[in-house]
Write a protein that holds these residues in place. Structure first.
Motif, PDB file in Angstrom:
ATOM      1  N   UNK A   1       0.808  -1.226   0.000  1.00 21.22           N
ATOM      2  CA  UNK A   1       0.000   0.000   0.000  1.00 21.22           C
ATOM      3  C   UNK A   1       0.837   1.271   0.000  1.00 21.22           C
ATOM      4  N   UNK A   2       2.014   1.222   0.597  1.00 20.54           N
ATOM      5  CA  UNK A   2       2.845   2.426   0.721  1.00 20.54           C
ATOM      6  C   UNK A   2       3.415   2.830  -0.637  1.00 20.54           C
ATOM      7  N   UNK A   3       3.150   4.076  -1.046  1.00 21.02           N
ATOM      8  CA  UNK A   3       3.655   4.529  -2.346  1.00 21.02           C
ATOM      9  C   UNK A   3       5.170   4.529  -2.403  1.00 21.02           C
ATOM     10  N   UNK A   4       5.816   4.905  -1.305  1.00 18.90           N
ATOM     11  CA  UNK A   4       7.280   5.007  -1.305  1.00 18.90           C
ATOM     12  C   UNK A   4       7.959   3.639  -1.246  1.00 18.90           C
ATOM     13  N   UNK A   5       7.219   2.616  -0.821  1.00 21.76           N
ATOM     14  CA  UNK A   5       7.819   1.289  -0.705  1.00 21.76           C
ATOM     15  C   UNK A   5       7.024   0.253  -1.492  1.00 21.76           C
ATOM     16  N   UNK A   6       6.363   0.716  -2.549  1.00 21.34           N
ATOM     17  CA  UNK A   6       5.428  -0.179  -3.227  1.00 21.34           C
ATOM     18  C   UNK A   6       6.081  -1.051  -4.291  1.00 21.34           C
ATOM     19  N   UNK A   7       6.905  -0.474  -5.145  1.00 15.77           N
ATOM     20  CA  UNK A   7       7.309  -1.205  -6.349  1.00 15.77           C
ATOM     21  C   UNK A   7       8.272  -2.346  -6.039  1.00 15.77           C
ATOM     22  N   UNK A   8       9.423  -2.048  -5.463  1.00 14.45           N
ATOM     23  CA  UNK A   8      10.414  -3.104  -5.241  1.00 14.45           C
ATOM     24  C   UNK A   8       9.894  -4.196  -4.307  1.00 14.45           C
ATOM     25  N   UNK A   9       9.305  -3.857  -3.141  1.00 12.74           N
ATOM     26  CA  UNK A   9       8.777  -4.929  -2.285  1.00 12.74           C
ATOM     27  C   UNK A   9       7.709  -5.770  -2.979  1.00 12.74           C
ATOM     28  N   UNK A  10       6.857  -5.132  -3.776  1.00 13.07           N
ATOM     29  CA  UNK A  10       5.801  -5.876  -4.467  1.00 13.07           C
ATOM     30  C   UNK A  10       6.390  -6.808  -5.517  1.00 13.07           C
TER      31      UNK A  10
END
Length: 315
Positions: free
Chosen positions: A287-296
């Motif tokens: 959900x977090x925009x700042x931590x969304x791409x790489x963790x996902x």
């Protein structure tokens, strides 16, 4: 880095604002008010642009159609394209990415954020974009098995297929997704089994056909109006789609297998029996925009790896 930017919008106020903002960032900006005017300008041999900014909603030719036509111009096949939209219409945005866009900015936009967004897009596209133009199989005795245009682990854009983009643009799409869309979406990864052996034992043409036909089979099985995906290397794809995919999960691999079995290009290349796809479990994006791409994306790869391990243990 100073860039030459072409901005296309039917609103003269937006064009004036873009010129002021990008001039302050040190970029030369040329503006036109229609898709046809943009294509005329891009066809001129004395004109060359580093980044293109296109409004999605324009009369006669909208930004999505313009984006697709620009991608067919050899000089602009890999040029960063940023879409401007006043809409939070996710379908239009997904369609734009599928047509070849690399990022989008929603109006009214953050004045300070436009210049850096263009610079990041230009840099990342220059570094990371590899494209595969998969044509019909033509026998070529000079092609050697195991010699390819992309390395085994390379991500690549597969041209000429729907709902497909490159990994960088897929990350942009995910990072800018509104919260309510995140809550309605799922992410999963897909893997072409024994891809290492296929990579070593196939010609360049054969490998490209495998990648293209695999994506077509996955896309047809997912068959949602709202999904987008990318080939991320090593035989793996990552897809972002609607959460309803969870309800269809049990039959999805079988449907992909059936689609692959019907692929005429695979039949002609005698590769039908060589291609099988396994899927990682779908999940909701971070959900977090700042931590969304790489963790996902990392989680998608992890769940896929777990599935591959389970398959190996069972086999």
């Amino acid at each position: 880095m100073n860039m030459r930017v072409l901005a296309v919008d039917d609103d003269p106020v937006i064009l004036d604002l873009l010129q002021v903002i990008l001039r302050q960032e040190g970029h030369e900006t040329v503006v036109v008010r229609s898709g046809s005017a943009a294509l005329d300008l891009l066809a001129r041999p004395d004109e060359r642009f580093d980044v293109l900014v296109l409004d999605i909603t324009m009369p006669e030719m909208d930004g999505v159609e313009l984006c697709g036509r620009i991608r067919n111009l050899p000089l602009y096949a890999h040029t960063p394209i940023i879409m401007l939209t006043a809409m939070s219409d996710s379908h239009s945005i997904e369609t734009a990415f599928s047509a070849g866009a690399n990022d989008y900015i929603t109006k009214p936009f953050d004045v300070k954020g436009i210049g850096p967004r263009l610079q990041v897009a230009e840099r990342m596209m220059a570094e990371n974009r590899k494209a595969l133009d998969v044509g019909p199989m033509v026998p070529n005795p000079l092609e050697m098995k195991g010699e390819h245009d992309i390395a085994f682990e390379d991500a690549a854009l597969i041209n000429g297929v729907n709902h497909h983009t490159d990994e960088f643009s897929l990350g942009n799409y995910l990072s800018t997704m509104e919260k309510h869309r995140v809550e309605q979406s799922s992410v999963f990864a897909a893997h072409i089994c024994a891809f290492d052996r296929l990579y070593e034992n196939c010609t360049k043409q054969e490998l490209q056909v495998i990648l293209k036909e695999t994506w077509i089979a996955i896309a047809a099985a997912a068959d949602h109006a709202r999904f987008l995906g990318a080939y991320v290397g090593s035989g793996n794809f990552i897809l972002i789609t609607t959460s309803e995919i969870q309800d269809e999960w049990n039959g999805l691999e079988l449907l992909i297998e059936a689609n692959l079995a019907c692929s005429e290009p695979l039949k002609k290349a005698n590769l039908t029996s060589s291609v099988r796809v396994l899927l990682g479990r779908p999940f909701r994006p971070n959900a977090s925009k700042t931590k969304r791409v790489k963790p996902t994306f990392d989680r998608a790869r992890l769940l896929l790896q777990k599935r591959l391990e389970m398959e190996s243990d069972a086999g």
